[in-house]
Design an enzyme around this catalytic site. Structure first.
Site, PDB file in Angstrom:
ATOM      1  N   TYR A   1      42.730  41.338  37.736  1.00 20.46           N
ATOM      2  CA  TYR A   1      43.288  40.058  37.274  1.00 20.46           C
ATOM      3  C   TYR A   1      44.812  40.140  37.136  1.00 20.46           C
ATOM      4  O   TYR A   1      45.539  39.273  37.634  1.00 20.46           O
ATOM      5  CB  TYR A   1      42.641  39.695  35.935  1.00 20.46           C
ATOM      6  CG  TYR A   1      43.269  38.521  35.225  1.00 20.46           C
ATOM      7  CD1 TYR A   1      42.929  37.211  35.564  1.00 20.46           C
ATOM      8  CD2 TYR A   1      44.205  38.711  34.207  1.00 20.46           C
ATOM      9  CE1 TYR A   1      43.508  36.131  34.909  1.00 20.46           C
ATOM     10  CE2 TYR A   1      44.783  37.640  33.547  1.00 20.46           C
ATOM     11  CZ  TYR A   1      44.429  36.345  33.895  1.00 20.46           C
ATOM     12  OH  TYR A   1      45.019  35.283  33.253  1.00 20.46           O
TER      13      TYR A   1
HETATM   14  N1  LIG Z   1      42.789  30.735  28.267  1.00 22.16           N
HETATM   15  C1  LIG Z   1      43.912  31.394  28.021  1.00 22.16           C
HETATM   16  O1  LIG Z   1      44.247  31.665  26.848  1.00 22.16           O
HETATM   17  C2  LIG Z   1      44.795  31.821  29.151  1.00 22.16           C
HETATM   18  C3  LIG Z   1      45.723  32.857  28.946  1.00 22.16           C
HETATM   19  C4  LIG Z   1      46.535  33.259  29.997  1.00 22.16           C
HETATM   20  C5  LIG Z   1      46.437  32.641  31.238  1.00 22.16           C
HETATM   21  N2  LIG Z   1      45.544  31.628  31.422  1.00 22.16           N
HETATM   22  C6  LIG Z   1      45.480  30.999  32.744  1.00 22.16           C
HETATM   23  O2  LIG Z   1      45.479  29.587  32.589  1.00 22.16           O
HETATM   24  C7  LIG Z   1      44.570  28.989  33.514  1.00 22.16           C
HETATM   25  C8  LIG Z   1      43.517  28.180  32.763  1.00 22.16           C
HETATM   26  O3  LIG Z   1      42.881  29.001  31.793  1.00 22.16           O
HETATM   27  P1  LIG Z   1      41.379  28.719  31.307  1.00 22.16           P
HETATM   28  O4  LIG Z   1      41.068  29.765  30.307  1.00 22.16           O
HETATM   29  O5  LIG Z   1      41.224  27.282  30.932  1.00 22.16           O
HETATM   30  O6  LIG Z   1      40.596  29.023  32.661  1.00 22.16           O
HETATM   31  P2  LIG Z   1      39.037  29.345  32.861  1.00 22.16           P
HETATM   32  O7  LIG Z   1      38.263  28.534  31.899  1.00 22.16           O
HETATM   33  O8  LIG Z   1      38.823  30.822  32.844  1.00 22.16           O
HETATM   34  O9  LIG Z   1      38.828  28.870  34.380  1.00 22.16           O
HETATM   35  C9  LIG Z   1      39.158  27.543  34.763  1.00 22.16           C
HETATM   36  C10 LIG Z   1      38.223  27.081  35.828  1.00 22.16           C
HETATM   37  O10 LIG Z   1      38.419  27.789  37.056  1.00 22.16           O
HETATM   38  C11 LIG Z   1      37.330  27.420  37.878  1.00 22.16           C
HETATM   39  N3  LIG Z   1      36.991  28.470  38.842  1.00 22.16           N
HETATM   40  C12 LIG Z   1      36.952  29.800  38.684  1.00 22.16           C
HETATM   41  N4  LIG Z   1      36.494  30.393  39.812  1.00 22.16           N
HETATM   42  C13 LIG Z   1      36.253  29.392  40.702  1.00 22.16           C
HETATM   43  C14 LIG Z   1      35.761  29.352  42.038  1.00 22.16           C
HETATM   44  N5  LIG Z   1      35.444  30.447  42.729  1.00 22.16           N
HETATM   45  N6  LIG Z   1      35.610  28.137  42.620  1.00 22.16           N
HETATM   46  C15 LIG Z   1      35.912  27.006  41.949  1.00 22.16           C
HETATM   47  N7  LIG Z   1      36.394  26.976  40.696  1.00 22.16           N
HETATM   48  C16 LIG Z   1      36.552  28.162  40.079  1.00 22.16           C
HETATM   49  C17 LIG Z   1      36.137  27.153  36.952  1.00 22.16           C
HETATM   50  O11 LIG Z   1      35.688  25.812  37.199  1.00 22.16           O
HETATM   51  P3  LIG Z   1      34.143  25.377  36.944  1.00 22.16           P
HETATM   52  O12 LIG Z   1      33.922  25.513  35.458  1.00 22.16           O
HETATM   53  O13 LIG Z   1      34.107  23.992  37.429  1.00 22.16           O
HETATM   54  O14 LIG Z   1      33.305  26.341  37.743  1.00 22.16           O
HETATM   55  C18 LIG Z   1      36.744  27.306  35.562  1.00 22.16           C
HETATM   56  O15 LIG Z   1      36.245  26.385  34.623  1.00 22.16           O
HETATM   57  C19 LIG Z   1      43.992  30.130  34.335  1.00 22.16           C
HETATM   58  O16 LIG Z   1      44.735  30.259  35.509  1.00 22.16           O
HETATM   59  C20 LIG Z   1      44.175  31.352  33.446  1.00 22.16           C
HETATM   60  O17 LIG Z   1      44.271  32.563  34.162  1.00 22.16           O
HETATM   61  C21 LIG Z   1      44.714  31.209  30.406  1.00 22.16           C
END
Ligand SMILES: NC(=O)c1ccc[n+]([C@@H]2O[C@H](COP(=O)([O-])OP(=O)(O)OC[C@H]3O[C@@H](n4cnc5c(N)ncnc54)[C@H](OP(=O)(O)O)[C@@H]3O)[C@@H](O)[C@H]2O)c1
Length: 247
Positions: A152
């Site tokens: 990642y």
């Molecule tokens: N959460 C945090 O605190 C945090 C911290 C640092 C960075 N980030 C970054 O911020 C962004 C959003 O974070 P998040 O936590 O909300 O993300 P998440 O819930 O882990 O993922 C967002 C969405 O990505 C989609 N996804 C993953 N693999 C896929 C695939 N093969 N095909 C289609 N869709 C796919 C999924 O959609 P479906 O549910 O529709 O399958 C999932 O709901 C990400 O890029 C993450 O790395 C987040």
């Protein structure tokens, strides 16, 4: 109806959904891309429409980046017209060390987190002539890699490079920026306490919220002289990478 059209990947739930809703408040029509979350995507579309904008959703497997990118932009332009903003938000985030990471895990991370944003940006750039914006959701681990999520973290470093590189290639018509969040939402299935233990490691001593990200998206959209920039929204956690500030 507004003429501003956006695609938000992974926009059915969590941070992507918050970004879509905030953009709709500012008048953006939104195409939500989703993978598995069909019910949530349709619910988000209904909520976007209640805000007075056009909205639609499209499924695509980002593990097949080239076909997914074509599918998403075909759908978005059919339903909304030309798209002027792409939010590359979807990603996978799994633990792993050098010893434990399989080729399958490596490939899944790179397909979804690096190759998909690249080919989505390619499709976006083909149909966006002027005044466009790409915002990539990265992670402070992308600029300050630490062990624990080895595949990642490397994908997010590659996405930093992709952001800076495409900002140069796509100017002056399209700006490309990144947001590097810290502890915002716990991974699906885990509780808030996972983030609270990290809060002591950042100078602001607290976790963030989806609003902190949506505010930064709006700032970048409204800042026409910023491109190639990575904005850390991490409470400064990246400054303390590998170190504890203590209680
Ligand atoms: N959460 C945090 O605190 C945090 C911290 C640092 C960075 N980030 C970054 O911020 C962004 C959003 O974070 P998040 O936590 O909300 O993300 P998440 O819930 O882990 O993922 C967002 C969405 O990505 C989609 N996804 C993953 N693999 C896929 C695939 N093969 N095909 C289609 N869709 C796919 C999924 O959609 P479906 O549910 O529709 O399958 C999932 O709901 C990400 O890029 C993450 O790395 C987040």
């Amino acid at each position: 109806m507004s003429e501003l059209n956006a695609v938000v990947t992974g926009g059915a739930v969590r941070i992507g959904r918050a970004i879509a809703l905030r953009m709709a408040v500012a008048g953006w029509n939104v195409c939500i891309h989703y993978g598995q979350s069909e019910r949530e995507a349709k619910q988000t579309v209904s909520e976007l429409e209640l805000l007075g904008v056009k909205a639609t959703c499209v499924p695509a497997d980002l593990n097949q980046p080239v076909s997914a990118a074509k599918q998403v932009f075909q759908h978005a332009s059919d339903k909304l017209g030309a798209v002027s903003c792409l939010i590359n938000n979807a990603a996978i985030f799994r633990e792993g060390t050098l010893a434990s990471t399989t080729e399958l895990e490596w490939d899944a991370h790179f397909e979804t987190n690096v190759k998909a944003p690249f080919f989505l940006s390619q499709e976006f750039a083909r149909q966006c002539r002027k005044g466009g914006s790409i915002i990539n959701l990265i992670d402070w681990r992308g600029t300050h890699p630490v062990p624990g999520h080895v595949a990642y973290a490397q994908t997010k470093s590659a996405l930093v490079a992709q952001t800076r590189l495409l900002a140069q290639e796509l100017g002056p018509d399209i700006r490309v920026n990144g947001i590097a969040p810290g502890a915002i939402l716990p991974p699906p299935g885990k509780g808030q306490e996972v983030l609270e233990t990290r809060a002591v490691r950042n100078p602001l001593r607290r976790v963030g919220a989806a609003d902190d990200i949506t505010r930064t998206v709006m700032f970048l959209l409204e800042s026409p002289f910023i491109t190639g920039e990575i904005v850390h929204v991490s409470g400064g956690e990246h400054l303390a990478a590998g170190k504890s500030y203590g209680a």
